[in-house]
Design a protein around this motif. Structure first.
Motif, PDB file in Angstrom:
ATOM      1  N   ILE A 114      -7.497  19.764  -1.701  1.00 21.13           N
ATOM      2  CA  ILE A 114      -6.093  20.069  -1.950  1.00 21.13           C
ATOM      3  C   ILE A 114      -5.411  20.299  -0.616  1.00 21.13           C
ATOM      4  O   ILE A 114      -5.927  20.993   0.250  1.00 21.13           O
ATOM      5  N   ALA A 115      -4.235  19.677  -0.467  1.00 23.39           N
ATOM      6  CA  ALA A 115      -3.506  19.764   0.795  1.00 23.39           C
ATOM      7  C   ALA A 115      -2.023  19.957   0.523  1.00 23.39           C
ATOM      8  O   ALA A 115      -1.541  19.704  -0.576  1.00 23.39           O
ATOM      9  N   GLU A 116      -1.315  20.408   1.553  1.00 28.72           N
ATOM     10  CA  GLU A 116       0.135  20.543   1.461  1.00 28.72           C
ATOM     11  C   GLU A 116       0.773  19.448   2.299  1.00 28.72           C
ATOM     12  O   GLU A 116       0.360  19.184   3.427  1.00 28.72           O
ATOM     13  N   VAL A 117       1.795  18.809   1.744  1.00 28.98           N
ATOM     14  CA  VAL A 117       2.499  17.731   2.440  1.00 28.98           C
ATOM     15  C   VAL A 117       3.398  18.345   3.502  1.00 28.98           C
ATOM     16  O   VAL A 117       4.203  19.229   3.220  1.00 28.98           O
ATOM     17  N   VAL A 118       3.249  17.875   4.746  1.00 28.53           N
ATOM     18  CA  VAL A 118       4.008  18.378   5.881  1.00 28.53           C
ATOM     19  C   VAL A 118       5.145  17.430   6.248  1.00 28.53           C
ATOM     20  O   VAL A 118       6.224  17.856   6.640  1.00 28.53           O
ATOM     21  N   ALA A 119       4.915  16.124   6.121  1.00 29.68           N
ATOM     22  CA  ALA A 119       5.937  15.125   6.451  1.00 29.68           C
ATOM     23  C   ALA A 119       5.683  13.867   5.630  1.00 29.68           C
ATOM     24  O   ALA A 119       4.537  13.560   5.292  1.00 29.68           O
ATOM     25  N   VAL A 120       6.753  13.139   5.327  1.00 29.11           N
ATOM     26  CA  VAL A 120       6.657  11.930   4.505  1.00 29.11           C
ATOM     27  C   VAL A 120       7.422  10.806   5.188  1.00 29.11           C
ATOM     28  O   VAL A 120       8.542  11.009   5.669  1.00 29.11           O
ATOM     29  N   GLY A 121       6.813   9.624   5.231  1.00 27.50           N
ATOM     30  CA  GLY A 121       7.482   8.454   5.780  1.00 27.50           C
ATOM     31  C   GLY A 121       8.595   7.981   4.854  1.00 27.50           C
ATOM     32  O   GLY A 121       8.699   8.419   3.704  1.00 27.50           O
ATOM     33  N   PRO A 122       9.412   7.038   5.325  1.00 28.18           N
ATOM     34  CA  PRO A 122      10.561   6.585   4.541  1.00 28.18           C
ATOM     35  C   PRO A 122      10.235   5.611   3.410  1.00 28.18           C
ATOM     36  O   PRO A 122      11.089   5.333   2.578  1.00 28.18           O
ATOM     37  N   GLY A 123       9.025   5.073   3.376  1.00 26.55           N
ATOM     38  CA  GLY A 123       8.710   4.051   2.372  1.00 26.55           C
ATOM     39  C   GLY A 123       9.258   2.725   2.840  1.00 26.55           C
ATOM     40  O   GLY A 123       9.213   2.406   4.017  1.00 26.55           O
ATOM     41  N   GLY A 124       9.810   1.939   1.911  1.00 26.69           N
ATOM     42  CA  GLY A 124      10.374   0.644   2.273  1.00 26.69           C
ATOM     43  C   GLY A 124       9.400  -0.475   1.979  1.00 26.69           C
ATOM     44  O   GLY A 124       8.510  -0.347   1.143  1.00 26.69           O
ATOM     45  N   VAL A 125       9.560  -1.581   2.680  1.00 23.36           N
ATOM     46  CA  VAL A 125       8.700  -2.744   2.464  1.00 23.36           C
ATOM     47  C   VAL A 125       7.447  -2.592   3.315  1.00 23.36           C
ATOM     48  O   VAL A 125       7.507  -2.483   4.532  1.00 23.36           O
ATOM     49  N   VAL A 126       6.285  -2.560   2.635  1.00 19.45           N
ATOM     50  CA  VAL A 126       5.006  -2.432   3.304  1.00 19.45           C
ATOM     51  C   VAL A 126       4.117  -3.561   2.813  1.00 19.45           C
ATOM     52  O   VAL A 126       3.872  -3.680   1.611  1.00 19.45           O
ATOM     53  N   GLU A 127       3.658  -4.389   3.731  1.00 21.14           N
ATOM     54  CA  GLU A 127       2.808  -5.538   3.409  1.00 21.14           C
ATOM     55  C   GLU A 127       3.433  -6.414   2.326  1.00 21.14           C
ATOM     56  O   GLU A 127       2.789  -6.856   1.388  1.00 21.14           O
ATOM     57  N   GLY A 128       4.751  -6.614   2.421  1.00 16.53           N
ATOM     58  CA  GLY A 128       5.467  -7.490   1.502  1.00 16.53           C
ATOM     59  C   GLY A 128       5.837  -6.884   0.163  1.00 16.53           C
ATOM     60  O   GLY A 128       6.392  -7.564  -0.692  1.00 16.53           O
ATOM     61  N   LYS A 129       5.539  -5.613  -0.041  1.00 17.05           N
ATOM     62  CA  LYS A 129       5.856  -4.956  -1.315  1.00 17.05           C
ATOM     63  C   LYS A 129       6.753  -3.758  -1.065  1.00 17.05           C
ATOM     64  O   LYS A 129       6.582  -3.029  -0.089  1.00 17.05           O
ATOM     65  N   GLU A 130       7.696  -3.531  -1.976  1.00 18.61           N
ATOM     66  CA  GLU A 130       8.586  -2.370  -1.887  1.00 18.61           C
ATOM     67  C   GLU A 130       7.801  -1.130  -2.293  1.00 18.61           C
ATOM     68  O   GLU A 130       7.188  -1.081  -3.351  1.00 18.61           O
ATOM     69  N   VAL A 131       7.788  -0.111  -1.428  1.00 21.69           N
ATOM     70  CA  VAL A 131       7.060   1.127  -1.697  1.00 21.69           C
ATOM     71  C   VAL A 131       8.053   2.278  -1.830  1.00 21.69           C
ATOM     72  O   VAL A 131       8.853   2.515  -0.929  1.00 21.69           O
ATOM     73  N   GLN A 132       8.001   2.965  -2.958  1.00 18.44           N
ATOM     74  CA  GLN A 132       8.825   4.144  -3.188  1.00 18.44           C
ATOM     75  C   GLN A 132       7.952   5.365  -2.953  1.00 18.44           C
ATOM     76  O   GLN A 132       6.819   5.437  -3.436  1.00 18.44           O
ATOM     77  N   MET A 133       8.469   6.352  -2.231  1.00 14.72           N
ATOM     78  CA  MET A 133       7.705   7.558  -1.945  1.00 14.72           C
ATOM     79  C   MET A 133       7.865   8.551  -3.092  1.00 14.72           C
ATOM     80  O   MET A 133       8.976   8.885  -3.480  1.00 14.72           O
TER      81      MET A 133
END
Length: 94
Positions: free
Chosen positions: A37-56
């Motif tokens: 179990i971990a706590e999220v400290v920072a999150v990337g913006p998402g976007g297009v990754v390897e040709g696919k749209e990624v939602q965070m």
């Protein structure tokens, strides 16, 4: 200094595990498992990754359940963080 993850990456900090089992047995350092179990400290913006749209789906402050050996550990200012892709997160703990 801060860490700003790119694309679909997430920076987490592991939550300390219990020193004792539920039955009251005290664990030595070698008997403890890596915490999952971990706590999220920072999150990337998402976007297009390897040709696919990624939602965070995770946000800063969320407690998450991760695979035991997921990500890469980095040390910054005396603290240890783990950087992994969002798909390495198994669930959000509520």
């Amino acid at each position: 200094m801060t860490i700003k993850p790119l694309a679909d990456r997430v920076v987490i900090k592991m939550v300390e595990t219990e020193e004792k089992t539920k039955s009251g047995i005290i664990l030595t350092g070698s008997a403890k498992e890596k915490p999952e179990i971990a706590e999220v400290v920072a999150v990337g913006p998402g976007g297009v990754v390897e040709g696919k749209e990624v939602q965070m789906y995770v946000k800063v402050g969320d407690r998450v359940l991760i695979n035991q050996y997921a990500g890469n550990e980095v040390k910054l200012d005396g603290e240890t963080y783990t950087i992994l892709r969002q798909d390495g997160i198994l669930a959000i703990v509520e």
